[in-house]
Design a protein around this motif. Sequence first.
Motif, short mmCIF file in Angstrom:
data_model
loop_
_atom_site.label_atom_id
_atom_site.label_comp_id
_atom_site.label_asym_id
_atom_site.label_seq_id
_atom_site.Cartn_x
_atom_site.Cartn_y
_atom_site.Cartn_z
N ALA A 76 -17.80 -8.98 -0.94
CA ALA A 76 -18.67 -6.89 -0.41
C ALA A 76 -18.78 -5.73 -1.15
N ALA A 77 -18.14 -5.88 -2.31
CA ALA A 77 -17.98 -5.14 -3.30
C ALA A 77 -18.77 -4.80 -4.00
N GLY A 78 -19.44 -5.91 -4.19
CA GLY A 78 -20.56 -6.50 -5.01
C GLY A 78 -22.01 -6.09 -4.01
N SER A 79 -21.55 -5.89 -2.83
CA SER A 79 -22.76 -5.71 -2.00
C SER A 79 -23.07 -4.07 -1.73
N GLY A 80 -21.93 -3.81 -2.71
CA GLY A 80 -22.19 -1.86 -2.70
C GLY A 80 -21.25 -1.32 -1.17
N SER A 81 -20.26 -2.42 -0.25
CA SER A 81 -19.46 -1.93 0.38
C SER A 81 -18.00 -2.10 -0.03
N THR A 82 -17.56 -1.18 0.18
CA THR A 82 -16.51 -0.88 -1.16
C THR A 82 -14.73 -0.82 -0.27
N PHE A 83 -14.94 -0.64 1.04
CA PHE A 83 -13.60 -0.07 1.54
C PHE A 83 -13.63 -1.46 2.68
N THR A 84 -13.99 -3.06 2.42
CA THR A 84 -13.94 -4.23 3.23
C THR A 84 -12.20 -4.02 3.86
N PHE A 85 -11.97 -3.94 5.53
CA PHE A 85 -11.07 -4.14 5.20
C PHE A 85 -9.87 -5.41 6.50
N GLU A 86 -9.09 -6.06 6.11
CA GLU A 86 -8.92 -7.87 6.69
C GLU A 86 -7.40 -6.72 7.35
N PHE A 87 -6.90 -6.34 8.57
CA PHE A 87 -5.62 -5.75 8.67
C PHE A 87 -3.97 -6.86 8.50
N GLY A 88 -4.34 -8.16 9.20
CA GLY A 88 -3.30 -9.09 8.65
C GLY A 88 -3.69 -9.15 7.06
N PRO A 89 -4.44 -9.68 6.66
CA PRO A 89 -4.07 -9.89 4.76
C PRO A 89 -3.20 -8.58 3.86
N ALA A 90 -3.76 -7.44 4.93
CA ALA A 90 -3.88 -5.93 3.95
C ALA A 90 -2.27 -5.39 4.11
N VAL A 91 -1.37 -5.70 5.33
CA VAL A 91 -0.39 -5.68 6.16
C VAL A 91 1.11 -7.05 4.84
N LEU A 92 0.54 -7.49 5.18
CA LEU A 92 1.14 -8.77 4.35
C LEU A 92 0.68 -7.97 2.73
N GLY A 93 0.15 -8.32 2.12
CA GLY A 93 -0.16 -8.79 0.74
C GLY A 93 0.67 -6.76 0.25
N ALA A 94 0.21 -5.87 1.74
CA ALA A 94 1.31 -4.51 1.08
C ALA A 94 2.89 -4.46 1.25
N VAL A 95 3.49 -5.43 2.53
CA VAL A 95 4.32 -5.68 2.48
C VAL A 95 5.46 -7.17 1.54
N ILE A 96 4.56 -7.74 1.05
CA ILE A 96 4.97 -8.38 -0.17
C ILE A 96 5.15 -7.44 -1.57
N HIS A 97 4.20 -6.49 -1.53
CA HIS A 97 4.08 -5.84 -3.16
C HIS A 97 6.02 -4.92 -2.99
N MET A 98 5.56 -4.28 -1.37
CA MET A 98 7.02 -3.30 -1.14
C MET A 98 8.62 -4.18 -1.43
N MET A 99 8.33 -5.33 -1.21
CA MET A 99 9.61 -5.93 -1.77
C MET A 99 9.86 -6.00 -2.92
N VAL A 100 9.01 -6.94 -3.51
CA VAL A 100 8.87 -7.12 -5.12
C VAL A 100 9.29 -5.49 -5.59
N GLY A 101 8.78 -4.88 -5.80
CA GLY A 101 9.19 -3.63 -6.09
C GLY A 101 10.11 -3.49 -5.68
N ALA A 102 10.97 -3.29 -4.36
CA ALA A 102 12.34 -2.83 -3.94
C ALA A 102 13.53 -3.99 -5.03
N MET A 103 13.02 -4.72 -5.65
CA MET A 103 13.91 -5.86 -5.80
C MET A 103 14.10 -5.36 -7.42
#
Length: 189
Positions: A76-103
Amino acid sequence: MATSASSSPISSSLGVHAIGTAALRGAVAGVVASLVMAMYAMIAAATYQHTGFFTPLYHIASTFIAPDAMMSSMMAAGSGSTFTFEFGPAVLGAVIHMMVGAMYGAMFAVIARMARLHGVALIVSAVVWGAVVFAVSAWIGLPLAAAIFGGGDPIADMASMVGYPTFLGEHLLFGGALGLLLAARPGTR
């Protein structure tokens, strides 16, 4: 001769409570620092990388789920849509990232507490810690996570996919934010 937790070198010189407090403060600071890092990654992805603002979150989520959201966001970004959002994967990625950051934040705070780092030395050491986390993540942690959780090449090769300069910059920002947060908190010295 009786042995107890209070006679160990760590507990006698610093106290188990002090180490636990340092770990907790480091975990909280690590979560906040991971958010600083994520914002840089997302801005880089939306601007000079042209891969989509939320793609870094989807990339991290692909540790545990198929990389479909990541690939859709990049296309989508390659076609000009920079802000494609999918709730589930975004939340999962954020939680994983914050857990690793906490560790990593907790680990650093305990090391800093044991070394009695404070002020500029604490901040500089945290930036160096960010570089260590970069190296461990790029060449050990991510390939290991890919093998264990089935994330495949998107995870094993994350550093090269993102680009080593950007990936290093993200981790240096993590370290700098971590150090500043810990230095600003009384009782972390």
